[in-house]
Structures are given as structure tokens and as C-alpha cells.
Design an enzyme around this catalytic site. Structure first.
Site, PDB file in Angstrom:
ATOM      1  N   TYR A 176      64.449  75.951  47.081  1.00 51.32           N
ATOM      2  CA  TYR A 176      64.453  75.765  45.643  1.00 51.32           C
ATOM      3  C   TYR A 176      65.214  76.899  44.948  1.00 51.32           C
ATOM      4  O   TYR A 176      65.030  78.062  45.260  1.00 51.32           O
ATOM      5  CB  TYR A 176      63.011  75.751  45.124  1.00 51.32           C
ATOM      6  CG  TYR A 176      62.897  75.273  43.710  1.00 51.32           C
ATOM      7  CD1 TYR A 176      62.666  73.931  43.443  1.00 51.32           C
ATOM      8  CD2 TYR A 176      63.041  76.148  42.640  1.00 51.32           C
ATOM      9  CE1 TYR A 176      62.585  73.471  42.139  1.00 51.32           C
ATOM     10  CE2 TYR A 176      62.969  75.702  41.341  1.00 51.32           C
ATOM     11  CZ  TYR A 176      62.735  74.367  41.095  1.00 51.32           C
ATOM     12  OH  TYR A 176      62.668  73.913  39.813  1.00 51.32           O
ATOM     13  N   HIS A 187      55.316  73.770  34.924  1.00 53.71           N
ATOM     14  CA  HIS A 187      55.864  74.059  36.238  1.00 53.71           C
ATOM     15  C   HIS A 187      54.881  74.743  37.172  1.00 53.71           C
ATOM     16  O   HIS A 187      55.238  75.135  38.268  1.00 53.71           O
ATOM     17  CB  HIS A 187      57.136  74.906  36.117  1.00 53.71           C
ATOM     18  CG  HIS A 187      58.295  74.148  35.561  1.00 53.71           C
ATOM     19  ND1 HIS A 187      58.581  74.139  34.221  1.00 53.71           N
ATOM     20  CD2 HIS A 187      59.192  73.335  36.147  1.00 53.71           C
ATOM     21  CE1 HIS A 187      59.637  73.366  34.014  1.00 53.71           C
ATOM     22  NE2 HIS A 187      60.024  72.864  35.160  1.00 53.71           N
ATOM     23  N   ARG A 213      71.792  70.299  36.751  1.00 53.74           N
ATOM     24  CA  ARG A 213      71.471  70.662  38.127  1.00 53.74           C
ATOM     25  C   ARG A 213      71.030  69.401  38.841  1.00 53.74           C
ATOM     26  O   ARG A 213      70.711  68.399  38.193  1.00 53.74           O
ATOM     27  CB  ARG A 213      70.359  71.706  38.203  1.00 53.74           C
ATOM     28  CG  ARG A 213      69.005  71.199  37.744  1.00 53.74           C
ATOM     29  CD  ARG A 213      67.955  72.293  37.758  1.00 53.74           C
ATOM     30  NE  ARG A 213      67.512  72.609  39.098  1.00 53.74           N
ATOM     31  CZ  ARG A 213      66.367  72.147  39.627  1.00 53.74           C
ATOM     32  NH1 ARG A 213      65.572  71.359  38.936  1.00 53.74           N
ATOM     33  NH2 ARG A 213      66.013  72.475  40.860  1.00 53.74           N
ATOM     34  N   ASN A 232      68.227  67.795  41.523  1.00 49.61           N
ATOM     35  CA  ASN A 232      66.963  67.986  42.218  1.00 49.61           C
ATOM     36  C   ASN A 232      66.804  66.779  43.134  1.00 49.61           C
ATOM     37  O   ASN A 232      67.502  65.779  42.979  1.00 49.61           O
ATOM     38  CB  ASN A 232      65.820  68.087  41.207  1.00 49.61           C
ATOM     39  CG  ASN A 232      64.580  68.685  41.842  1.00 49.61           C
ATOM     40  OD1 ASN A 232      64.635  69.261  42.936  1.00 49.61           O
ATOM     41  ND2 ASN A 232      63.451  68.522  41.174  1.00 49.61           N
ATOM     42  N   GLU A 283      67.900  63.468  41.517  1.00 50.14           N
ATOM     43  CA  GLU A 283      67.857  63.502  40.058  1.00 50.14           C
ATOM     44  C   GLU A 283      69.012  64.350  39.533  1.00 50.14           C
ATOM     45  O   GLU A 283      69.150  65.511  39.921  1.00 50.14           O
ATOM     46  CB  GLU A 283      66.553  64.139  39.569  1.00 50.14           C
ATOM     47  CG  GLU A 283      65.320  63.322  39.856  1.00 50.14           C
ATOM     48  CD  GLU A 283      64.052  64.064  39.459  1.00 50.14           C
ATOM     49  OE1 GLU A 283      62.977  63.440  39.539  1.00 50.14           O
ATOM     50  OE2 GLU A 283      64.112  65.260  39.086  1.00 50.14           O
ATOM     51  N   TYR A 332      54.655  69.265  49.063  1.00 44.73           N
ATOM     52  CA  TYR A 332      54.729  69.083  47.608  1.00 44.73           C
ATOM     53  C   TYR A 332      55.491  67.813  47.247  1.00 44.73           C
ATOM     54  O   TYR A 332      55.113  67.073  46.347  1.00 44.73           O
ATOM     55  CB  TYR A 332      55.421  70.299  46.978  1.00 44.73           C
ATOM     56  CG  TYR A 332      55.741  70.140  45.504  1.00 44.73           C
ATOM     57  CD1 TYR A 332      54.711  70.076  44.554  1.00 44.73           C
ATOM     58  CD2 TYR A 332      57.059  70.067  45.059  1.00 44.73           C
ATOM     59  CE1 TYR A 332      55.006  69.930  43.201  1.00 44.73           C
ATOM     60  CE2 TYR A 332      57.350  69.923  43.721  1.00 44.73           C
ATOM     61  CZ  TYR A 332      56.325  69.856  42.792  1.00 44.73           C
ATOM     62  OH  TYR A 332      56.627  69.709  41.456  1.00 44.73           O
ATOM     63  N   LYS A 333      56.559  67.544  47.969  1.00 41.92           N
ATOM     64  CA  LYS A 333      57.362  66.369  47.667  1.00 41.92           C
ATOM     65  C   LYS A 333      56.786  65.096  48.295  1.00 41.92           C
ATOM     66  O   LYS A 333      57.332  64.015  48.085  1.00 41.92           O
ATOM     67  CB  LYS A 333      58.809  66.581  48.153  1.00 41.92           C
ATOM     68  CG  LYS A 333      59.598  67.613  47.329  1.00 41.92           C
ATOM     69  CD  LYS A 333      60.977  67.833  47.939  1.00 41.92           C
ATOM     70  CE  LYS A 333      61.767  68.946  47.236  1.00 41.92           C
ATOM     71  NZ  LYS A 333      62.334  68.561  45.938  1.00 41.92           N
TER      72      LYS A 333
END
Lengths: 346, 317
Positions: free
Chosen positions: A37, A193, A223, A225, A265, A316-317
Site C-alpha cells: 500500500y 480510514h 491513483r 487501488n 478502482e 483485509y481485501k
């Protein structure tokens, strides 16, 4: 550019597919074999031709079907649109930005005629024509933010800047990757966040906030993601988890190529002129493993990234259940050759 | 930084010391709409030296044919305002930045209390247009030395009527901050722009009366003070640059071709912050951004207004 808009679905029978051209312009996010990240912001300048960043907002072959899917999601759950009362200036900022960008970038699809405050908007793909008075909500069928959010692909959040931070005070969220607007509306940057792992200790969010708060008019940034989704489903919201969460258990070695999608994204941020707020736009691109592997360079790269991904991030994903099977499926494309730096397909 | 090329379309002598400049775009396009309280940074070429000063936009934010600023002549300054007054002519070309707002209205406020001193009226002139458009509850309290200094009071009075309250010092008018602040309803936000002592007095009064910190807003741009010459070393580029007495660190870096970040150039926004590696002397902080503790720690410096009394200052850039 003339676009043929595809008739397809993002739910139930999932007929969504990418054409050869759509695959080639997919915003592949991995320039290197490892991923961590980071605040990988860059100026949102237009170009190159054919790329998803050619225009301020990208309209592609999925436009009409995606707008129909948005409307469906909102109809089933009106809570996907929320706006706090002090955001009206930001709403008109959003309407102005989207209408001006689309009519400038795609004049054969969208037109905007202005006579002072009397505006006429035409959206040919969706067969919409509307005259209204800019700044007068009573002349539109709905809030200006909702009106144009329904006509642009992607999700949109309007941020208010105050108390040295940013508040998510309005949102139109129908294709979120497992985050919830009801939960987030009115929340400040650090609350929003809070759950991202490996991030607090990197100080990433503090630096990103400072950067965003000094963002300037006329200088948008972007950006990429990414995450992964089983089936080409836009609406993977926590509210609807029962509808899609179980799909993770349906992946088999036989259907990996068709069911497992890389979800990228394209996030863009704009300073808004009259409200001094920010627009956060999240545009989702889906590609399944079969489509991705039509370019072996991408299959090799993604094989390495996914195989070596930090376990906290995989958790997390929500990728743990199908990680091994997908890495195994991708491994047949990976001869271990050095493919250099860069996101290009070939 | 993105810039807009503009031409001076009109110059109006508003008072003995204040000139009002009207800018239009060189490319004939409309300007962007902006939010009340925004400023632009104007670049001027003073005998080959580039100086950049921030000025509040004072027109109606919705009127995009022209931008308006007003400049008070400051004899003791480094020449920016004198250049604007004496050298600038109608038709001249300039570069300005896109508008930046460091003095934004808090849209959720129940009431807005605007307090202006002298030329500090300018940011409020765009804010009242926003407040009127949104039918907000507000008052504008405007203090100035003598009738001839009340640059825009007639124009404002005509627009907003009795929401303007003026205090003319030469006529015995006194703005009693304590009285004013102590009778405001809960949920009021106060905004002040004016001379340094007035800004400090307002902030201190509000704090003493127990106003929440985030209901107190101020804008104060500091002109970079001159001082003794010193040398800076940039760690990443290994450049060594001499900062002459009449230039700021930021200006000296720019003159040396360094693309250093900035926004307000007046010690307010924090964008140009640099990390200090070491110095053989003392930092002279002049900004409004760092806390007293940060200033004392000596790890950060705002090169737009701050200097050092030293031979060498090493910063990360």
C-alpha cells in the site's frame, strides 16, 4: 470515437464481458512484481489516447448497463445516496464539473447549452433531455448530485474541508468494494480510514490528508487501488453481503478463469470551486482471469503479486478463500522470466 | 503549480493608499468560479527579480469574466505593493495562481460573525456574496481609521444594508470585541482579517470567553521579513544556495531554479514546510502555521517567511 454500448448484467446471470479493446485498455495496476500500500498519487492529466485516463471521466462500452445497474441498486436500497444539508454548493459544483467534462470530451454523446443560468443538458445514450436553472434545485427532478451521479459511471463522495480535516458529507455509492456509505457519511478522514491495515504505522494517512487538503483548483489527481471480486458484481456492499459473500465458496479450479475478477478502482480527486470541497470519484473496472491472461505479461505479473501479497492485506481485501486456487491457475502462465517494470500489456 | 495568464483590464484608485485591480484572462476564457475567502498569488517581475504576493479575491465568486484584488501600498515592504501601485498599467500581463482558500466559511455555522480591519475587508467581500446566495445568517463588522480609509463601505452598505456595522476610529468608533463576542448565539463562527494586533486580540478574546477553537477563524499573511544573509544546503540535490538579506528562503531557492512547493507564501498554509537536518545557528520562525512547541523543537521551517541566523542551514529537499 463511436461507442457501441453493450447490454449486459452485473448481477443474477452476470453477462458482463470485456471486448478485446476493453481488455487492452484495462488499467492494470502493478508495475512491479510486489505490491505494498502506498500513496501513489499522480496528476490527473488527460491521455494517452484510448486509455481510461484519456478524458476527465471515462465513458466506456459498459456505460448504459452500468447506469441501469446503479439505478437498480439505489431502488433496492435508497440509503446508497446520502447528503448532508450544508453540501448544496458542492452538489452544484459536481453537476457543473460532470456536465462540462462529458459535453467537452464526448460531444457526440452529451451536449450542454447555457444561456446564463438557464441550462439544457442532453444525454443521448440514456435518452435524457432536461432544461433547468443552475442553482435552483426546484427545476431539477432531484438533487443535482444524485441527478448526475446516476449518469456517470462510478461512485462519488463529496468531502467538506473543515477543522483541519476532511469529512465525507455526501455520497452516491452503488459499486463499493465492501465499504458502506451509511457507516461513513459525516465521518472524518482518520475515522474513515481506520480499518486499513499496515497503514497507520506507515504514517501514510497523515501525509495523504495533508496532500489532499492543499489540493488546488485546476489540478486534479488520481491513483489506482485494487481488490478482487467473485463474479462481475458492482454492488459488493456490506449491506448485501448475504447476496455475494457466499460466492467466494463457489470458486473451483475449473471456474477460476471465469469467476475470479481483478477489480481496479481509478480514484480521482478534484478541488471543487464554489464549495471549496473535494470530489472523490471511484471508478470500478472488472476483468476476469481468462480475459487478463490474454496478455501473458499481465498474467505473469499478477501471479507474482498475488502469490507474495502480505497476508494482512489478503485478509483485509477478503481474498484468502480463493487465493491458493487462483495463484495455482495463474502459475501456468509464469515461466519466471524477468518482465521489467511497467503496467503495459505486451 | 498551475497558473493563469491574465491582463490588467482596469485600475481604480479607491483611497490614497488602496488600488483596485481588475484582471481578465489572456486567452479570453472565463475564470473558474471560486469560494468566498479565496486568494490568488500574483507573480511580478521587479527589475528581473520575481516576487510573488498573495491577495484575496474580492469580487463575486460567481462572476467569471474578471477577478478583482485590492492592494494597499506598504512603503516599508519589499516592493511588491509599491510595484503594483507605481509600475503596473492597464494592459500589462501577469501570472496568477488558481484560487486557493485558506479562509473558508464553515457552512454548518448557525451564524457567521465577520470582523474586518482596514484592507482586511477584501476576503469578506467575496464571502458576503456566498452568504447572501445561501441566505445565511451573518453580520460584518468593519473597523477603519478614518472615513477616507473605509475603502468599500459604501459599496458594501448598498449590497447588504444593516448587516454591515462600521467603526470609524477618527469619529470615535470603537469595536469592543469582548462585548461583541459575548452576546453571540451558540453555534456562531467568528472570522477575522486585519492588522496583526487586531487578529491576535480577537483570537485571545474568543478563547478567554470560552469559544471552541474550531469556531475561530483568521487570515493573516505575513510578508517575508528581510534579515541577514545565510546559506542553505538541500540534501537531495546537494545544492548550496545563498539567501540574500532581501529575499526569502523560498525566493532564493526559486531563483536558483529549484521547484519548491508553496501555496500561500505568507506563513499560513503549511504547504512549503521543510524538514531541518541541522544548522550552526538559530531558526527565526515568522509563520502562523507551526505550533510554539514545533518552533521550539527546530525540526521544521516554513521557507516562505522564516529565516535563520546562521552560516549554514541544511534542509531536506
Amino acid at each position: 470515437m463511436s461507442l457501441a454500448f453493450k447490454k449486459e448484467t452485473f448481477r443474477d446471470d452476470y453477462t458482463y464481458k470485456n471486448s478485446v479493446e476493453a481488455i487492452k485498455r484495462f488499467p492494470f495496476p502493478f508495475p512491479e512484481d510486489t505490491y505494498m500500500y502506498s500513496v501513489n498519487m499522480e496528476p490527473h492529466t488527460k491521455g494517452p489516447k484510448g486509455a481510461v485516463t484519456e478524458h476527465t471521466f471515462d465513458i466506456d462500452e459498459h456505460y448504459v448497463s452500468e447506469c441501469l445497474d446503479k439505478a437498480k441498486t439505489l431502488e433496492l436500497d435508497p440509503g446508497r445516496y446520502a447528503v448532508l444539508p450544508h453540501m448544496m454548493d458542492a452538489q452544484w459544483d459536481f453537476l457543473e464539473l460532470t456536465m462540462e467534462s462529458l459535453s467537452t470530451d464526448y460531444p457526440h454523446l452529451f451536449t450542454l447549452k447555457k444561456d446564463g443560468k438557464n441550462w439544457t443538458w442532453e444525454n443521448k445514450p440514456l435518452s435524457i433531455k432536461k432544461s433547468f436553472v443552475f442553482g435552483d434545485v426546484s427545476t431539477l427532478d432531484m438533487d443535482p448530485f444524485e441527478y448526475m451521479s446516476r449518469q456517470v459511471q462510478g461512485d462519488f463522495v463529496l468531502l467538506d474541508q473543515r477543522n483541519d480535516t476532511l469529512y465525507a458529507d455526501a455520497g452516491f455509492i452503488t459499486s463499493q468494494a465492501d465499504w458502506s456509505l451509511n457507516f461513513d457519511v459525516g465521518m472524518a478522514w482518520h475515522e474513515w480510514h481506520g480499518p486499513v491495515p499496515q497503514v497507520t504505522k506507515l504514517g501514510v494517512m497523515d501525509r495523504a490528508l495533508k496532500y489532499l487538503m492543499s489540493m488546488q483548483l485546476g489540478a486534479p489527481v488520481r491513483r489506482l487501488n485494487w481488490t478482487m471480486t467473485i463474479n462481475p458484481r458492482l454492488d459488493t456492499s456490506p449491506e448485501n453481503y448475504p447476496l455475494w459473500g457466499g460466492d467466494r465458496n463457489t470458486v473451483t479450479p475449473e471456474n477460476v478463469g471465469k469467476k475470479v475478477h481483478l477489480r481496479v478502482e481509478l480514484q480521482t480527486l478534484f478541488r471543487l470551486p464554489r464549495s471549496n470541497g473535494l470530489l472523490f470519484s471511484i471508478r470500478c473496472y472488472l476483468i476476469n482471469m481468462e480475459e487478463l491472461s490474454t496478455f501473458p505479461r499481465w498474467a505473469k505479473r499478477f501471479h507474482r503479486v498475488f502469490r507474495d501479497l502480505h497476508s494482512d492485506l489478503a485478509e483485509y481485501k477478503g481474498l484468502v478463500k480463493f487465493r491458493e486456487m487462483t495463484v495455482q491457475w495463474l502459475s501456468k502462465f509464469d515461466d519466471g522470466a524477468d518482465i521489467g517494470v511497467g503496467t503495459h500489456p505486451e | 503549480m498551475s497558473h493563469i495568464n491574465v491582463k490588467v483590464a482596469a485600475i481604480e484608485q479607491v483611497t490614497d493608499l488602496i488600488k483596485h485591480f481588475t484582471f481578465v484572462r489572456e486567452d479570453g476564457q472565463p475564470f473558474p468560479v471560486f469560494s468566498g475567502g479565496s486568494h490568488v498569488v500574483v507573480s511580478m517581475n521587479i527589475n528581473g527579480r520575481i516576487q510573488r504576493n498573495a491577495y484575496s479575491l474580492m469580487g463575486n465568486p460567481e462572476e467569471t469574466e474578471a477577478y478583482h484584488i485590492s492592494v494597499r501600498r506598504q512603503e516599508k515592504s519589499r516592493g511588491g505593493s509599491v510595484h503594483m501601485h507605481d509600475a503596473l498599467k492597464v494592459g500589462d500581463s501577469l501570472q496568477i495562481t488558481f484560487p486557493v482558500n485558506l479562509f473558508a466559511l464553515e457552512k454548518r455555522a448557525r451564524k457567521h460573525l465577520l470582523i474586518a480591519g482596514g484592507i482586511g475587508i477584501t476576503p469578506f467581500m467575496s464571502q458576503i456574496a456566498d452568504l447572501e446566495r445561501n441566505k445565511a445568517n451573518y453580520e460584518l463588522h468593519y473597523a477603519y481609521r478614518a472615513p477616507e480609509h473605509g475603502a468599500f463601505s459604501k459599496e458594501i452598505k448598498a449590497n447588504i444594508g444593516n448587516k454591515l456595522i462600521t467603526y470609524v476610529e477618527s469619529e470615535g468608533g470603537v469595536l469592543n470585541l469582548r462585548n461583541l463576542l459575548s452576546k453571540q448565539p451558540l453555534g456562531t463562527h467568528v472570522y477575522v482579517c486585519g492588522p496583526g494586533p487586531m487578529v491576535v486580540a480577537m483570537i485571545e478574546t474568543a478563547r478567554t470567553l470560552g469559544w471552541p477553537e474550531n469556531h475561530i477563524h483568521s487570515e493573516q499573511f505575513t510578508a517575508p521579513p528581510s534579515g541577514e544573509s545565510f546559506k542553505i544546503k538541500l540534501t537531495k540535490s546537494a545544492l548550496e544556495i545563498v539567501v540574500p538579506p532581501e529575499m526569502s528562503m523560498l525566493e532564493a531557492m526559486e531563483a536558483a531554479g529549484v521547484d519548491a512547493p508553496y501555496l500561500c507564501r505568507g506563513g499560513a498554509c503549511g504547504r512549503c514546510e521543510l524538514e531541518v537536518v541541522c544548522t550552526d545557528g538559530n531558526l527565526l520562525h515568522h509563520d502562523h502555521y507551526l505550533s510554539e512547541a514545533e518552533k521550539a523543537a527546530g525540526k521544521k521551517i516554513m521557507p516562505c517567511v522564516s529565516r535563520a541566523k546562521c552560516d549554514l542551514l541544511e534542509v531536506v529537499l
